[in-house]
Design a protein around this motif. Structure first.
Motif, PDB file in Angstrom:
ATOM      1  N   LEU A 146       8.991 -57.861 -14.580  1.00  0.00           N
ATOM      2  CA  LEU A 146       8.250 -58.035 -13.338  1.00  0.00           C
ATOM      3  C   LEU A 146       6.817 -58.498 -13.604  1.00  0.00           C
ATOM      4  N   ASP A 147       6.203 -57.944 -14.640  1.00  0.00           N
ATOM      5  CA  ASP A 147       4.808 -58.263 -14.947  1.00  0.00           C
ATOM      6  C   ASP A 147       4.638 -59.606 -15.627  1.00  0.00           C
ATOM      7  N   THR A 148       5.547 -59.934 -16.544  1.00  0.00           N
ATOM      8  CA  THR A 148       5.315 -61.065 -17.442  1.00  0.00           C
ATOM      9  C   THR A 148       6.417 -62.121 -17.440  1.00  0.00           C
ATOM     10  N   SER A 149       7.538 -61.847 -16.757  1.00  0.00           N
ATOM     11  CA  SER A 149       8.722 -62.720 -16.807  1.00  0.00           C
ATOM     12  C   SER A 149       9.268 -62.824 -18.224  1.00  0.00           C
ATOM     13  N   LEU A 150       9.090 -61.759 -18.996  1.00  0.00           N
ATOM     14  CA  LEU A 150       9.606 -61.703 -20.361  1.00  0.00           C
ATOM     15  C   LEU A 150      10.543 -60.510 -20.516  1.00  0.00           C
ATOM     16  N   ARG A 202      16.425 -78.155 -13.861  1.00  0.00           N
ATOM     17  CA  ARG A 202      15.477 -77.042 -14.029  1.00  0.00           C
ATOM     18  C   ARG A 202      16.176 -75.845 -14.686  1.00  0.00           C
ATOM     19  N   GLU A 203      15.369 -74.986 -15.272  1.00  0.00           N
ATOM     20  CA  GLU A 203      15.903 -73.775 -15.879  1.00  0.00           C
ATOM     21  C   GLU A 203      15.935 -72.662 -14.841  1.00  0.00           C
ATOM     22  N   GLY A 204      17.112 -72.056 -14.641  1.00  0.00           N
ATOM     23  CA  GLY A 204      17.247 -71.024 -13.624  1.00  0.00           C
ATOM     24  C   GLY A 204      16.984 -69.622 -14.139  1.00  0.00           C
ATOM     25  N   MET A 205      17.035 -69.444 -15.450  1.00  0.00           N
ATOM     26  CA  MET A 205      16.787 -68.119 -16.039  1.00  0.00           C
ATOM     27  C   MET A 205      16.436 -68.300 -17.503  1.00  0.00           C
ATOM     28  N   GLY A 206      15.993 -67.212 -18.128  1.00  0.00           N
ATOM     29  CA  GLY A 206      15.599 -67.284 -19.520  1.00  0.00           C
ATOM     30  C   GLY A 206      16.653 -66.689 -20.442  1.00  0.00           C
ATOM     31  N   ALA A 237      19.425 -62.169  -4.712  1.00  0.00           N
ATOM     32  CA  ALA A 237      19.471 -63.144  -3.623  1.00  0.00           C
ATOM     33  C   ALA A 237      18.790 -62.595  -2.365  1.00  0.00           C
ATOM     34  N   LEU A 238      19.088 -61.353  -2.021  1.00  0.00           N
ATOM     35  CA  LEU A 238      18.474 -60.750  -0.833  1.00  0.00           C
ATOM     36  C   LEU A 238      16.960 -60.631  -0.987  1.00  0.00           C
ATOM     37  N   THR A 239      16.521 -60.246  -2.184  1.00  0.00           N
ATOM     38  CA  THR A 239      15.078 -60.137  -2.428  1.00  0.00           C
ATOM     39  C   THR A 239      14.421 -61.503  -2.364  1.00  0.00           C
ATOM     40  N   GLY A 240      15.050 -62.508  -2.969  1.00  0.00           N
ATOM     41  CA  GLY A 240      14.495 -63.857  -2.946  1.00  0.00           C
ATOM     42  C   GLY A 240      14.371 -64.406  -1.534  1.00  0.00           C
ATOM     43  N   ILE A 241      15.418 -64.203  -0.733  1.00  0.00           N
ATOM     44  CA  ILE A 241      15.370 -64.670   0.660  1.00  0.00           C
ATOM     45  C   ILE A 241      14.251 -63.968   1.421  1.00  0.00           C
ATOM     46  N   ALA A 242      14.126 -62.646   1.213  1.00  0.00           N
ATOM     47  CA  ALA A 242      13.077 -61.890   1.900  1.00  0.00           C
ATOM     48  C   ALA A 242      11.692 -62.373   1.491  1.00  0.00           C
ATOM     49  N   LEU A 243      11.489 -62.662   0.206  1.00  0.00           N
ATOM     50  CA  LEU A 243      10.184 -63.133  -0.256  1.00  0.00           C
ATOM     51  C   LEU A 243       9.857 -64.507   0.317  1.00  0.00           C
ATOM     52  N   ILE A 244      10.857 -65.366   0.394  1.00  0.00           N
ATOM     53  CA  ILE A 244      10.631 -66.712   0.931  1.00  0.00           C
ATOM     54  C   ILE A 244      10.328 -66.659   2.428  1.00  0.00           C
ATOM     55  N   VAL A 245      11.081 -65.830   3.157  1.00  0.00           N
ATOM     56  CA  VAL A 245      10.938 -65.780   4.614  1.00  0.00           C
ATOM     57  C   VAL A 245       9.680 -65.021   5.030  1.00  0.00           C
ATOM     58  N   PHE A 246       9.449 -63.864   4.415  1.00  0.00           N
ATOM     59  CA  PHE A 246       8.386 -62.984   4.885  1.00  0.00           C
ATOM     60  C   PHE A 246       7.093 -63.086   4.077  1.00  0.00           C
ATOM     61  N   ASP A 250       6.895 -69.372  -2.966  1.00  0.00           N
ATOM     62  CA  ASP A 250       7.222 -70.751  -3.320  1.00  0.00           C
ATOM     63  C   ASP A 250       8.598 -70.787  -3.981  1.00  0.00           C
ATOM     64  N   ARG A 251       9.511 -71.568  -3.423  1.00  0.00           N
ATOM     65  CA  ARG A 251      10.868 -71.628  -3.966  1.00  0.00           C
ATOM     66  C   ARG A 251      10.901 -72.160  -5.384  1.00  0.00           C
ATOM     67  N   ARG A 252       9.873 -72.906  -5.780  1.00  0.00           N
ATOM     68  CA  ARG A 252       9.853 -73.480  -7.124  1.00  0.00           C
ATOM     69  C   ARG A 252       9.409 -72.465  -8.176  1.00  0.00           C
ATOM     70  N   VAL A 253       8.870 -71.345  -7.739  1.00  0.00           N
ATOM     71  CA  VAL A 253       8.426 -70.304  -8.672  1.00  0.00           C
ATOM     72  C   VAL A 253       9.581 -69.340  -8.913  1.00  0.00           C
ATOM     73  N   PRO A 254      10.068 -69.236 -10.141  1.00  0.00           N
ATOM     74  CA  PRO A 254      11.238 -68.377 -10.405  1.00  0.00           C
ATOM     75  C   PRO A 254      10.909 -66.906 -10.199  1.00  0.00           C
ATOM     76  N   ILE A 255      11.924 -66.158  -9.781  1.00  0.00           N
ATOM     77  CA  ILE A 255      11.817 -64.710  -9.618  1.00  0.00           C
ATOM     78  C   ILE A 255      12.503 -64.062 -10.816  1.00  0.00           C
ATOM     79  N   PRO A 256      11.833 -63.145 -11.501  1.00  0.00           N
ATOM     80  CA  PRO A 256      12.468 -62.503 -12.669  1.00  0.00           C
ATOM     81  C   PRO A 256      13.806 -61.866 -12.292  1.00  0.00           C
TER      82      PRO A 256
END
Length: 283
Positions: A146-150, A202-206, A237-246, A250-256
């Motif tokens: 969450l902090d570093t995407s690592l 694009r890379e979808g995950m690490g 998916a639910l968290t990503g949708i909530a972050l985008i809507v509410f 930015d959809r281009r910024v990956p979510i860990p």
């Protein structure tokens, strides 16, 4: 020992208290390990360029002692008590009154609750201790991601091998199932990674996600991988949708994705066989 074995309530309570202290240490791991890795990477870059790495003060998981991030004042041992210390200080540094993140007691309580749930699920014995080790690693990995995407190799790789060693005795899965789980866990997300990259560029995950799922497969066996993937994908998916809507994320910024894999792993650890049995019964 016999008292703990014959008294489940006492066993669960003791695990809860000890896990609070483990959660306090996990806060140190979450905060310091990425900084330690960053320093190592800088030193390695300097070495590759033929330069001398700069001298640094000792900094590891034990040294220096805990201090306020704002003013650097050392934290007294009684102020560092899990949860109680934060409540005592009302979430502020005793010296400079800077706010102390609520995440510190959250990590401690989360670790204690999950460890107590494992003690209730597996009872008195080595299985609970092994489950607590897995839970602690997953909590640390989730918050570091969450902090570093690592998802540091220094946690994911030992976790994989430890899972295989634990299952030498079939604690959570027969060893062949654990070996297949480790290999298939890695290959599943590796295939998803390349399919997404070929389709979108694009890379979808690490790669850390591959290693974490491989570790979970080593601990829990290949049978639990569908549950882990389904639960983590749905939650992500639910968290990503909530972050985008509410939150206008930015959809281009990956979510860990690591926190969701960790959550799916905890779910599979504590309730996977039950959920699998229910699914098979309804099929």
């Amino acid at each position: 020992m016999m008292l703990l074995a014959s008294n489940p309530g006492l066993w669960i309570g003791m695990v809860f208290v000890v896990a609070l202290m483990l959660g306090s240490f996990l806060n140190v791991v979450i905060h310091r390990l990425p900084k330690m890795l960053e320093a190592q990477w800088h030193d390695q870059c300097a070495e590759l360029k033929g330069e001398t790495a700069p001298a640094r003060a000792t900094y590891n998981l034990l040294v220096p002692a805990s201090a306020c991030p704002a003013c650097g004042h050392a934290i007294a041992p009684w102020h560092n008590l899990p949860v109680i210390g934060w409540l005592w200080l009302r979430g502020r540094c005793h010296h400079c009154a800077a706010k102390i993140s609520v995440r510190y007691p959250v990590v401690e309580l989360l670790t204690a609750i999950l460890a107590a749930a494992a003690a209730w699920r597996f009872g008195f014995g080595w299985a609970t201790l092994a489950a607590i080790a897995l839970i602690c690693a997953l909590v640390a990995l989730a918050f570091i991601d969450l902090d570093t995407s690592l998802l540091p190799d220094s946690l994911t790789q030992p976790l994989l091998w430890l899972g295989l060693l634990v299952n030498l005795g079939g604690v959570f899965a027969p060893l062949p199932d654990a070996l297949i789980g480790a290999a298939s866990g890695y290959l599943l997300l590796w295939a998803v990674y390349w399919a997404f990259k070929l389709a979108t560029g694009r890379e979808g995950m690490g790669y850390g996600d591959f290693k974490l799922l491989a570790a979970l497969g080593a601990w829990l066996g290949w049978q639990q991988l569908p549950l882990i993937i389904l639960a983590s994908s749905l939650a992500g998916a639910l968290t990503g949708i909530a972050l985008i809507v509410f939150a206008r994320h930015d959809r281009r910024v990956p979510i860990p994705f690591g926190p969701y894999l960790a959550g799916g792993g905890v779910l599979a650890l504590l309730a996977g066989p039950t959920l699998l049995g229910l699914w098979l019964a309804s099929a």
